[in-house]
Scaffold this motif. Structure first.
Motif, short mmCIF file in Angstrom:
data_model
loop_
_atom_site.label_atom_id
_atom_site.label_comp_id
_atom_site.label_asym_id
_atom_site.label_seq_id
_atom_site.Cartn_x
_atom_site.Cartn_y
_atom_site.Cartn_z
N SER A 8 -53.13 33.80 55.36
CA SER A 8 -53.38 34.54 54.12
C SER A 8 -54.83 35.01 54.05
CB SER A 8 -53.10 33.66 52.90
OG SER A 8 -51.73 33.40 52.74
N HIS A 9 -55.00 36.23 53.60
CA HIS A 9 -56.33 36.77 53.30
C HIS A 9 -56.67 36.32 51.89
CE1 HIS A 9 -58.94 40.69 52.72
NE2 HIS A 9 -59.58 39.59 52.35
N ILE A 10 -57.74 35.56 51.74
CA ILE A 10 -58.10 35.02 50.43
C ILE A 10 -59.52 35.44 50.04
CG2 ILE A 10 -56.53 33.06 50.63
CD1 ILE A 10 -58.91 31.32 51.39
N LYS A 11 -59.79 35.32 48.75
CA LYS A 11 -61.13 35.63 48.26
C LYS A 11 -61.45 34.75 47.06
CE LYS A 11 -59.78 39.41 45.11
NZ LYS A 11 -59.98 40.85 44.77
N VAL A 12 -62.75 34.62 46.76
CA VAL A 12 -63.19 33.84 45.61
C VAL A 12 -64.42 34.53 45.03
CG1 VAL A 12 -64.64 32.33 47.04
CG2 VAL A 12 -63.86 31.54 44.79
N PHE A 13 -64.50 34.58 43.70
CA PHE A 13 -65.61 35.25 43.04
C PHE A 13 -66.84 34.36 43.06
CE2 PHE A 13 -67.61 37.10 39.08
CZ PHE A 13 -67.93 38.30 39.67
N ARG A 14 -67.96 34.91 43.50
CA ARG A 14 -69.19 34.15 43.63
C ARG A 14 -70.26 34.61 42.63
NH1 ARG A 14 -69.77 31.79 48.88
NH2 ARG A 14 -67.89 30.56 49.25
N GLY A 15 -69.86 34.98 41.44
CA GLY A 15 -70.82 35.33 40.41
C GLY A 15 -71.11 36.81 40.32
N TYR A 16 -71.33 37.48 41.45
CA TYR A 16 -71.58 38.92 41.43
C TYR A 16 -70.93 39.64 42.60
CZ TYR A 16 -75.34 37.46 44.58
OH TYR A 16 -76.06 36.90 45.60
N TYR A 17 -70.17 38.92 43.40
CA TYR A 17 -69.41 39.55 44.49
C TYR A 17 -68.26 38.64 44.86
CZ TYR A 17 -71.38 36.18 47.81
OH TYR A 17 -71.72 35.02 48.47
N TYR A 18 -67.28 39.18 45.59
CA TYR A 18 -66.16 38.39 46.10
C TYR A 18 -66.43 38.00 47.55
CZ TYR A 18 -62.84 38.89 42.24
OH TYR A 18 -62.20 38.80 41.03
N HIS A 19 -66.22 36.72 47.84
CA HIS A 19 -66.34 36.23 49.21
C HIS A 19 -64.94 36.13 49.81
CE1 HIS A 19 -68.06 34.37 52.66
NE2 HIS A 19 -67.43 33.23 52.49
N HIS A 20 -64.76 36.64 51.04
CA HIS A 20 -63.44 36.73 51.66
C HIS A 20 -63.33 35.83 52.89
CE1 HIS A 20 -61.97 40.54 49.62
NE2 HIS A 20 -63.24 40.48 49.24
N GLY A 21 -62.10 35.41 53.18
CA GLY A 21 -61.85 34.62 54.36
C GLY A 21 -60.37 34.62 54.72
N ILE A 22 -60.04 33.93 55.79
CA ILE A 22 -58.66 33.81 56.25
C ILE A 22 -58.25 32.34 56.21
CG2 ILE A 22 -57.06 34.12 58.19
CD1 ILE A 22 -58.00 36.74 56.94
N TYR A 23 -57.18 32.06 55.47
CA TYR A 23 -56.67 30.69 55.35
C TYR A 23 -55.86 30.33 56.59
CZ TYR A 23 -54.07 26.65 53.64
OH TYR A 23 -53.52 25.41 53.51
N ILE A 24 -56.09 29.11 57.11
CA ILE A 24 -55.31 28.62 58.24
C ILE A 24 -54.75 27.24 57.88
CG2 ILE A 24 -56.64 29.93 59.92
CD1 ILE A 24 -58.17 27.43 60.61
N ALA A 25 -54.05 26.63 58.81
CA ALA A 25 -53.39 25.36 58.52
C ALA A 25 -54.39 24.26 58.16
CB ALA A 25 -52.55 24.93 59.73
N GLY A 26 -53.89 23.27 57.42
CA GLY A 26 -54.69 22.09 57.10
C GLY A 26 -55.76 22.32 56.07
N ASN A 27 -55.53 23.26 55.15
CA ASN A 27 -56.51 23.58 54.11
C ASN A 27 -57.86 23.97 54.69
OD1 ASN A 27 -54.91 23.37 51.82
ND2 ASN A 27 -55.33 21.19 51.52
N GLN A 28 -57.83 24.76 55.74
CA GLN A 28 -59.04 25.26 56.38
C GLN A 28 -59.13 26.78 56.23
OE1 GLN A 28 -61.47 23.09 58.26
NE2 GLN A 28 -60.37 21.85 56.75
N VAL A 29 -60.34 27.29 56.30
CA VAL A 29 -60.58 28.73 56.15
C VAL A 29 -61.57 29.18 57.23
CG1 VAL A 29 -61.45 30.55 54.62
CG2 VAL A 29 -60.28 28.55 53.64
N ILE A 30 -61.32 30.36 57.80
CA ILE A 30 -62.28 30.97 58.71
C ILE A 30 -62.93 32.12 57.95
CG2 ILE A 30 -62.60 32.23 60.88
CD1 ILE A 30 -60.22 30.73 62.03
N HIS A 31 -64.26 32.13 57.95
CA HIS A 31 -64.99 33.12 57.13
C HIS A 31 -66.40 33.29 57.67
CE1 HIS A 31 -67.53 30.22 54.56
NE2 HIS A 31 -67.01 29.53 55.53
N TYR A 32 -67.09 34.31 57.14
CA TYR A 32 -68.52 34.48 57.42
C TYR A 32 -69.26 33.58 56.44
CZ TYR A 32 -70.35 37.77 60.85
OH TYR A 32 -70.80 38.34 62.02
N ASP A 33 -69.86 32.53 56.94
CA ASP A 33 -70.55 31.58 56.07
C ASP A 33 -71.82 32.21 55.50
OD1 ASP A 33 -70.93 29.22 54.73
OD2 ASP A 33 -71.76 28.14 56.44
#
Length: 207
Positions: A8-33
Motif C-alpha cells: 500500500s502507498h501510504i501517507k501521513v500529515f506532518r504539520g505542513y506537508y504529507y510524508h509518503h511511504g510504502i507499507y510492507i509486511a510486519g507493520n514496516q514501511v519503506i520511505h525516504y527518512d
C-alpha cells in the motif's frame, strides 16, 4: 487499519506537508527518512515511527503495480541518498514504486499556488522589505522562496504562525546559500545578515 495491505502507498500529515511511504509486511514501511530540510536515505522503519503520532492515510491508484512489484521496486532503492525536494522527494519515491511514475502532487500544488500568490502577497505584505532589497537584489530569490513556502504551508493546513516560521527558515537558507555561492563563507555571513535586517525592516513597517 484493516484495509492496510502489503504494498500500500501510504501517507501521513506532518504539520505542513504529507510524508509518503510504502507499507510492507510486519507493520514496516519503506520511505525516504528525514524531512525536506534534513533528508536522510531510503530505509525501512516501523509503521509507528513512520506515523510519528499522526494518522495513516492510504493513497489509492487506478492503475498501480501489483503489491509484489511495488515492494520489489521499493526494496531496490533501499539506502539511496539522492533526495531532492523538487525532483526526488518521498512522494516521488512512493509514486514510482506504486505506479512507475516519479510525480509529486505537493510540488505541483506548490508551483501553482506560488505562481498565483507570489506577486500579490509580495506587493501587499512584503513591499517594504522588497524595497529594502534594492541594495541586494540577488536576495529577492530568497524572499520568493519564503513567500511561496509560507503560502503553500498555510494552504495545506499549517497554522499561520507555523507557516510563517517555515517560510522564514527556507528564506534564510536560500539567502545563506546564495551568499555562499557568490562569496563563499563571507558571502554566506553577509546573506544571513541582510536576511535578518530584512526581517527587522518588515516587522517595523508592517505591524
Amino acid at each position: 487499519m484493516s484495509t492496510l495491505k502489503d504494498g500500500s502507498h501510504i501517507k501521513v500529515f506532518r504539520g505542513y506537508y504529507y510524508h509518503h511511504g510504502i507499507y510492507i509486511a510486519g507493520n514496516q514501511v519503506i520511505h525516504y527518512d528525514g524531512n525536506p530540510f534534513s533528508p536522510g536515505c531510503i530505509c525501512e522503519c516501523s509503521l509507528e515511527y513512520f506515523a510519528d503520532g499522526g494518522t495513516i492515510e492510504i493513497v489509492t491508484h487506478d492503475n498501480g503495480h501489483n503489491p509484489d512489484d511495488v515492494i520489489r521496486r521499493a526494496r531496490s532503492r533501499l539506502k539511496e541518498k539522492e533526495y531532492d525536494l523538487l525532483f526526488n522527494n518521498c512522494e516521488h519515491f512512493a509514486n514510482w514504486c506504486a505506479i512507475g511514475k516519479k510525480q509529486s502532487q505537493q510540488i505541483s500544488t506548490y508551483a501553482v499556488v506560488g505562481a498565483k500568490t507570489v506577486a500579490t502577497v509580495a506587493a501587499r505584505k512584503y513591499a517594504t522589505k522588497i524595497a529594502f532589497r534594492e541594495a541586494t537584489p540577488w536576495l529577492l530569490a530568497a524572499d520568493a522562496a519564503e513567500i511561496v513556502t509560507s503560502q503553500v504551508a498555510e494552504s495545506t493546513g499549517a497554522p499561520k504562525e507555523t507557516a510563517t516560521t517555515v517560510g522564514q527558515t527556507v528564506g534564510l537558507g536560500a539567502s545563506v546559500g546564495i551568499g555562499a555561492a557568490i562569496g563563499g563563507p563571507i558571502g554566506a555571513a553577509v546573506g544571513a545578515g541582510f536576511w535578518g535586517a530584512g526581517l527587522v525592516v518588515e516587522e517595523l513597517f508592517n505591524d
